[in-house]
Design a protein around this motif. Structure first.
Motif, PDB file in Angstrom:
ATOM      1  N   LEU A 134       0.823  -1.210   0.000  1.00  0.00           N
ATOM      2  CA  LEU A 134       0.000   0.000   0.000  1.00  0.00           C
ATOM      3  C   LEU A 134       0.858   1.261   0.000  1.00  0.00           C
ATOM      4  O   LEU A 134       0.515   2.263  -0.621  1.00  0.00           O
ATOM      5  N   GLU A 135       1.983   1.197   0.704  1.00  0.00           N
ATOM      6  CA  GLU A 135       2.893   2.342   0.707  1.00  0.00           C
ATOM      7  C   GLU A 135       3.433   2.592  -0.697  1.00  0.00           C
ATOM      8  O   GLU A 135       3.528   3.743  -1.152  1.00  0.00           O
ATOM      9  N   GLN A 136       3.780   1.528  -1.394  1.00  0.00           N
ATOM     10  CA  GLN A 136       4.327   1.658  -2.737  1.00  0.00           C
ATOM     11  C   GLN A 136       3.278   2.131  -3.737  1.00  0.00           C
ATOM     12  O   GLN A 136       3.541   2.997  -4.577  1.00  0.00           O
ATOM     13  N   GLU A 137       2.079   1.575  -3.646  1.00  0.00           N
ATOM     14  CA  GLU A 137       1.039   1.868  -4.638  1.00  0.00           C
ATOM     15  C   GLU A 137       0.307   3.182  -4.378  1.00  0.00           C
ATOM     16  O   GLU A 137      -0.001   3.922  -5.311  1.00  0.00           O
ATOM     17  N   TYR A 138       0.020   3.460  -3.093  1.00  0.00           N
ATOM     18  CA  TYR A 138      -0.859   4.588  -2.766  1.00  0.00           C
ATOM     19  C   TYR A 138      -0.281   5.540  -1.728  1.00  0.00           C
ATOM     20  O   TYR A 138      -0.966   6.461  -1.294  1.00  0.00           O
ATOM     21  N   VAL A 140       0.269   5.043   1.356  1.00  0.00           N
ATOM     22  CA  VAL A 140      -0.576   4.905   2.547  1.00  0.00           C
ATOM     23  C   VAL A 140       0.253   4.407   3.712  1.00  0.00           C
ATOM     24  O   VAL A 140       1.040   3.472   3.573  1.00  0.00           O
ATOM     25  N   ALA A 141       0.072   5.020   4.864  1.00  0.00           N
ATOM     26  CA  ALA A 141       0.712   4.544   6.091  1.00  0.00           C
ATOM     27  C   ALA A 141      -0.275   3.632   6.818  1.00  0.00           C
ATOM     28  O   ALA A 141      -1.357   4.053   7.202  1.00  0.00           O
ATOM     29  N   THR A 142       0.086   2.372   6.970  1.00  0.00           N
ATOM     30  CA  THR A 142      -0.796   1.402   7.612  1.00  0.00           C
ATOM     31  C   THR A 142      -0.757   1.559   9.123  1.00  0.00           C
ATOM     32  O   THR A 142       0.313   1.638   9.722  1.00  0.00           O
ATOM     33  N   THR A 143      -1.918   1.612   9.744  1.00  0.00           N
ATOM     34  CA  THR A 143      -2.018   1.641  11.199  1.00  0.00           C
ATOM     35  C   THR A 143      -2.771   0.397  11.649  1.00  0.00           C
ATOM     36  O   THR A 143      -3.648  -0.100  10.952  1.00  0.00           O
ATOM     37  N   ILE A 144      -2.416  -0.084  12.815  1.00  0.00           N
ATOM     38  CA  ILE A 144      -2.953  -1.340  13.326  1.00  0.00           C
ATOM     39  C   ILE A 144      -3.817  -1.074  14.543  1.00  0.00           C
ATOM     40  O   ILE A 144      -3.434  -0.318  15.444  1.00  0.00           O
ATOM     41  N   LYS A 174     -10.280  -6.500  10.870  1.00  0.00           N
ATOM     42  CA  LYS A 174     -10.471  -5.719  12.087  1.00  0.00           C
ATOM     43  C   LYS A 174      -9.158  -5.060  12.497  1.00  0.00           C
ATOM     44  O   LYS A 174      -9.142  -3.908  12.942  1.00  0.00           O
ATOM     45  N   LEU A 175      -8.049  -5.770  12.359  1.00  0.00           N
ATOM     46  CA  LEU A 175      -6.742  -5.203  12.688  1.00  0.00           C
ATOM     47  C   LEU A 175      -6.446  -3.963  11.845  1.00  0.00           C
ATOM     48  O   LEU A 175      -5.768  -3.031  12.299  1.00  0.00           O
ATOM     49  N   LEU A 176      -6.949  -3.959  10.617  1.00  0.00           N
ATOM     50  CA  LEU A 176      -6.690  -2.843   9.712  1.00  0.00           C
ATOM     51  C   LEU A 176      -7.702  -1.714   9.878  1.00  0.00           C
ATOM     52  O   LEU A 176      -7.667  -0.737   9.127  1.00  0.00           O
ATOM     53  N   THR A 204      -0.392  12.891   0.348  1.00  0.00           N
ATOM     54  CA  THR A 204      -0.327  11.498   0.745  1.00  0.00           C
ATOM     55  C   THR A 204      -1.726  10.990   1.017  1.00  0.00           C
ATOM     56  O   THR A 204      -2.696  11.743   0.979  1.00  0.00           O
ATOM     57  N   GLN A 205      -1.833   9.692   1.265  1.00  0.00           N
ATOM     58  CA  GLN A 205      -3.141   9.100   1.489  1.00  0.00           C
ATOM     59  C   GLN A 205      -3.131   8.322   2.786  1.00  0.00           C
ATOM     60  O   GLN A 205      -2.108   7.834   3.244  1.00  0.00           O
ATOM     61  N   THR A 206      -4.292   8.216   3.384  1.00  0.00           N
ATOM     62  CA  THR A 206      -4.431   7.431   4.602  1.00  0.00           C
ATOM     63  C   THR A 206      -5.671   6.575   4.498  1.00  0.00           C
ATOM     64  O   THR A 206      -6.561   6.843   3.688  1.00  0.00           O
ATOM     65  N   GLN A 207      -5.727   5.532   5.308  1.00  0.00           N
ATOM     66  CA  GLN A 207      -6.900   4.684   5.337  1.00  0.00           C
ATOM     67  C   GLN A 207      -7.999   5.399   6.120  1.00  0.00           C
ATOM     68  O   GLN A 207      -7.751   5.921   7.201  1.00  0.00           O
ATOM     69  N   SER A 208      -9.200   5.417   5.570  1.00  0.00           N
ATOM     70  CA  SER A 208     -10.308   6.011   6.311  1.00  0.00           C
ATOM     71  C   SER A 208     -11.164   4.893   6.876  1.00  0.00           C
ATOM     72  O   SER A 208     -11.229   3.807   6.321  1.00  0.00           O
ATOM     73  N   PRO A 209     -11.838   5.140   7.989  1.00  0.00           N
ATOM     74  CA  PRO A 209     -12.677   4.096   8.566  1.00  0.00           C
ATOM     75  C   PRO A 209     -13.850   3.801   7.679  1.00  0.00           C
ATOM     76  O   PRO A 209     -14.275   4.631   6.887  1.00  0.00           O
ATOM     77  N   PRO A 210     -14.418   2.581   7.783  1.00  0.00           N
ATOM     78  CA  PRO A 210     -15.550   2.223   6.929  1.00  0.00           C
ATOM     79  C   PRO A 210     -16.768   3.035   7.305  1.00  0.00           C
ATOM     80  O   PRO A 210     -16.880   3.563   8.394  1.00  0.00           O
TER      81      PRO A 210
END
Length: 210
Positions: A134-138, A140-144, A174-176, A204-210
């Motif tokens: 995800l970091e390479q493609e988008y 995105v910084a993954t948080t757990i 759920k971890l993601l 940059t991009q981040t994961q948003s909650p569902p």
């Protein structure tokens, strides 16, 4: 386990291909698994034996599951790339391709690495490949989610995963930070909400909650 992004490409084999492509190559997949599992063994203080035959069959089942569910709309490809990691985790947990030689000596039973080291190693592998891709493609910084280090969650995970292998996919989602559809967590089209990658002000991009 911290909720800070701590997984990087450092533990993965080099490749001239994008990671999303390299991960679909058996040779790279096996090499990446061996390297990450070796690092986890050093972390928890035990050695892992890898069953290459099992790992190969897991890899094949994972690719088949991806091909059956691959979405057509371009706007869903990023979310599917995230989802793919949960399918890999499901296959690994359903037929664990590793076993420990001896008990972990640096991890207490009260932490995941000491409680269930084989599953913990598989989780770290999937998270490492996931975050690097995800970091390479988008960018995105993954948080757990903090429950990744909660032993109560792991007790529930182990019990439920032994009864239903699909539960592992939901646990990983759920971890993601996504709320799984616990009825069919292994089905992309029935996921709850939308998994988005939203741009920040700095591009940059981040994961948003569902």
């Amino acid at each position: 386990m911290s909720d800070e992004p701590v997984f990087s490409r450092a533990d993965l084999p080099p490749t001239n291909e994008p990671l999303r492509i390299a991960a679909r190559r058996l040779r790279w997949f096996r090499a990446a698994f061996a390297r990450v599992v070796g690092s986890v063994g050093e972390e928890v203080g035990c050695a892992f034996e890898i069953d290459d035959s099992k790992l190969t069959q897991i890899f094949i089942r994972w690719l088949e599951a991806l091909d059956r569910q691959r979405p057509v709309p371009k706007e869903e490809r990023a979310a599917f790339l995230e989802f793919a990691s949960s399918l890999a985790f499901r296959e690994l947990i359903s037929d664990l391709p590793i076993r420990t030689r001896g008990s972990p000596v640096r991890a207490k039973r009260e932490v995941p690495g000491g409680f269930w080291p084989e599953a913990y190693a598989c989780m770290i592998f999937c998270l490492t490949v996931h975050s690097a891709t995800l970091e390479q493609e988008y960018h995105v910084a993954t948080t757990i989610d903090p429950q990744g280090g909660d032993l109560r969650s792991w007790w529930s995970f182990r019990e439920n995963a032994q009864e239903d292998h699909a539960f592992s996919a939901g646990f990983f989602q759920k971890l993601l930070g996504h709320e799984p559809n616990w009825f069919v967590p292994e089905q992309f089209r029935y996921r709850i909400g939308r998994w988005l990658l939203e741009p920040e002000a700095d591009g940059t991009q981040t994961q948003s909650p569902p």
